[in-house]
Design a protein around this motif. Structure first.
Motif, PDB file in Angstrom:
ATOM      1  N   LYS A  57     119.543  44.006  81.356  1.00 43.18           N
ATOM      2  CA  LYS A  57     119.998  45.126  82.272  1.00 43.18           C
ATOM      3  C   LYS A  57     121.589  45.605  82.096  1.00 43.18           C
ATOM      4  CE  LYS A  57     118.061  44.109  86.721  1.00 43.18           C
ATOM      5  NZ  LYS A  57     118.587  44.071  88.594  1.00 43.18           N
ATOM      6  N   SER A  58     122.232  44.812  81.465  1.00 44.64           N
ATOM      7  CA  SER A  58     123.447  46.084  80.253  1.00 44.64           C
ATOM      8  C   SER A  58     123.485  46.216  79.319  1.00 44.64           C
ATOM      9  CB  SER A  58     124.297  44.515  81.471  1.00 44.64           C
ATOM     10  OG  SER A  58     124.755  43.883  80.440  1.00 44.64           O
ATOM     11  N   HIS A  59     121.819  45.317  78.518  1.00 44.33           N
ATOM     12  CA  HIS A  59     122.200  46.405  77.587  1.00 44.33           C
ATOM     13  C   HIS A  59     120.081  47.580  77.228  1.00 44.33           C
ATOM     14  CE1 HIS A  59     125.245  43.087  76.515  1.00 44.33           C
ATOM     15  NE2 HIS A  59     124.861  44.013  75.248  1.00 44.33           N
ATOM     16  N   GLY A  60     120.275  47.632  78.812  1.00 39.48           N
ATOM     17  CA  GLY A  60     119.657  49.216  78.218  1.00 39.48           C
ATOM     18  C   GLY A  60     118.430  48.988  79.694  1.00 39.48           C
ATOM     19  N   LYS A  61     118.053  48.071  79.540  1.00 37.85           N
ATOM     20  CA  LYS A  61     116.919  47.461  81.197  1.00 37.85           C
ATOM     21  C   LYS A  61     115.714  47.444  79.920  1.00 37.85           C
ATOM     22  CE  LYS A  61     118.859  49.919  84.714  1.00 37.85           C
ATOM     23  NZ  LYS A  61     119.068  50.529  85.382  1.00 37.85           N
ATOM     24  N   ASN A  62     114.629  46.733  80.988  1.00 37.97           N
ATOM     25  CA  ASN A  62     112.848  47.051  79.730  1.00 37.97           C
ATOM     26  C   ASN A  62     113.188  46.094  78.955  1.00 37.97           C
ATOM     27  OD1 ASN A  62     110.352  47.546  79.663  1.00 37.97           O
ATOM     28  ND2 ASN A  62     111.119  48.844  78.217  1.00 37.97           N
ATOM     29  N   ARG A  63     114.073  44.191  78.997  1.00 37.03           N
ATOM     30  CA  ARG A  63     114.534  44.014  77.457  1.00 37.03           C
ATOM     31  C   ARG A  63     113.888  42.655  78.809  1.00 37.03           C
ATOM     32  NH1 ARG A  63     117.722  46.144  73.881  1.00 37.03           N
ATOM     33  NH2 ARG A  63     117.946  48.262  74.306  1.00 37.03           N
ATOM     34  N   ALA A  64     113.639  41.671  77.593  1.00 36.76           N
ATOM     35  CA  ALA A  64     113.587  39.436  77.869  1.00 36.76           C
ATOM     36  C   ALA A  64     114.616  38.720  77.334  1.00 36.76           C
ATOM     37  CB  ALA A  64     112.383  39.326  77.990  1.00 36.76           C
ATOM     38  N   TYR A  65     115.888  38.513  77.673  1.00 33.09           N
ATOM     39  CA  TYR A  65     116.520  37.624  77.128  1.00 33.09           C
ATOM     40  C   TYR A  65     116.232  36.161  77.840  1.00 33.09           C
ATOM     41  CZ  TYR A  65     119.041  41.291  74.657  1.00 33.09           C
ATOM     42  OH  TYR A  65     119.446  42.458  74.375  1.00 33.09           O
ATOM     43  N   ALA A  66     116.538  35.349  76.524  1.00 35.25           N
ATOM     44  CA  ALA A  66     116.205  33.902  76.982  1.00 35.25           C
ATOM     45  C   ALA A  66     118.202  33.114  77.216  1.00 35.25           C
ATOM     46  CB  ALA A  66     115.304  33.076  76.139  1.00 35.25           C
ATOM     47  N   GLN A  68     120.063  29.921  76.386  1.00 37.60           N
ATOM     48  CA  GLN A  68     119.940  28.504  76.183  1.00 37.60           C
ATOM     49  C   GLN A  68     120.430  27.957  75.507  1.00 37.60           C
ATOM     50  OE1 GLN A  68     116.427  27.466  73.678  1.00 37.60           O
ATOM     51  NE2 GLN A  68     114.630  28.892  75.207  1.00 37.60           N
ATOM     52  N   GLY A  69     121.281  28.161  76.348  1.00 38.26           N
ATOM     53  CA  GLY A  69     123.372  27.275  75.665  1.00 38.26           C
ATOM     54  C   GLY A  69     124.322  28.926  75.398  1.00 38.26           C
ATOM     55  N   VAL A  70     123.339  29.342  74.739  1.00 36.70           N
ATOM     56  CA  VAL A  70     123.726  30.843  74.291  1.00 36.70           C
ATOM     57  C   VAL A  70     122.377  31.338  74.328  1.00 36.70           C
ATOM     58  CG1 VAL A  70     124.146  31.918  71.942  1.00 36.70           C
ATOM     59  CG2 VAL A  70     124.926  28.996  72.270  1.00 36.70           C
ATOM     60  N   ARG A  71     123.105  32.634  75.004  1.00 35.91           N
ATOM     61  CA  ARG A  71     121.578  33.106  74.797  1.00 35.91           C
ATOM     62  C   ARG A  71     121.797  34.621  73.824  1.00 35.91           C
ATOM     63  NH1 ARG A  71     125.368  36.834  77.897  1.00 35.91           N
ATOM     64  NH2 ARG A  71     125.770  36.071  78.919  1.00 35.91           N
ATOM     65  N   THR A  72     119.981  34.583  73.560  1.00 39.56           N
ATOM     66  CA  THR A  72     119.451  34.847  72.669  1.00 39.56           C
ATOM     67  C   THR A  72     118.607  36.236  73.062  1.00 39.56           C
ATOM     68  OG1 THR A  72     117.392  33.134  72.884  1.00 39.56           O
ATOM     69  CG2 THR A  72     119.459  32.559  71.431  1.00 39.56           C
ATOM     70  N   ALA A  73     118.414  36.472  72.338  1.00 41.65           N
ATOM     71  CA  ALA A  73     117.173  37.818  72.067  1.00 41.65           C
ATOM     72  C   ALA A  73     116.430  38.060  71.899  1.00 41.65           C
ATOM     73  CB  ALA A  73     117.802  39.264  71.283  1.00 41.65           C
ATOM     74  N   VAL A  74     115.256  37.944  73.241  1.00 42.06           N
ATOM     75  CA  VAL A  74     113.390  38.085  73.202  1.00 42.06           C
ATOM     76  C   VAL A  74     113.212  39.020  72.400  1.00 42.06           C
ATOM     77  CG1 VAL A  74     111.267  37.522  74.465  1.00 42.06           C
ATOM     78  CG2 VAL A  74     113.350  36.462  75.159  1.00 42.06           C
ATOM     79  N   ASN A  75     113.483  40.000  73.050  1.00 40.16           N
ATOM     80  CA  ASN A  75     113.684  41.399  71.862  1.00 40.16           C
ATOM     81  C   ASN A  75     114.758  42.648  72.172  1.00 40.16           C
ATOM     82  OD1 ASN A  75     112.362  42.115  75.018  1.00 40.16           O
ATOM     83  ND2 ASN A  75     112.192  43.983  73.578  1.00 40.16           N
TER      84      ASN A  75
END
Length: 83
Positions: A57-66, A68-75
């Motif tokens: 949400k804080s990086h522009g909304k309409n996104r999916a983030y995973a 797994q110990g370290v945040r990684t961008a799905v897109n």
């Protein structure tokens, strides 16, 4: 990834009053987490998914983030998914 397919389907669906939404359509942000050595309880997994959701949400909304110990961008942005 299933989460991104869901996000794209919601984004492309024409909902009543969707144009009046802040991004001009109904969108969704999704936070994901999975069981791992660092996330070994239901509480830890939910907490990590919540952090990933707020990151999306804080990086522009309409996104999916995973997470797994370290945040990684799905897109990063919806347009990056286009070939």
């Amino acid at each position: 990834m299933i989460a991104d397919r869901i996000r794209r389907k919601i984004n492309s669906t024409r909902f009543t009053h969707g144009k009046s939404q802040p991004l001009g359509a109904v969108t969704v942000s999704i936070g994901l987490s999975t069981f791992s050595p660092a996330l070994d309880s239901a509480e830890a997994i939910v907490r990590a998914a919540d952090r990933a959701l707020y990151h999306a949400k804080s990086h522009g909304k309409n996104r999916a983030y995973a997470y797994q110990g370290v945040r990684t961008a799905v897109n990063r942005t919806p347009t990056e998914l286009e070939p």
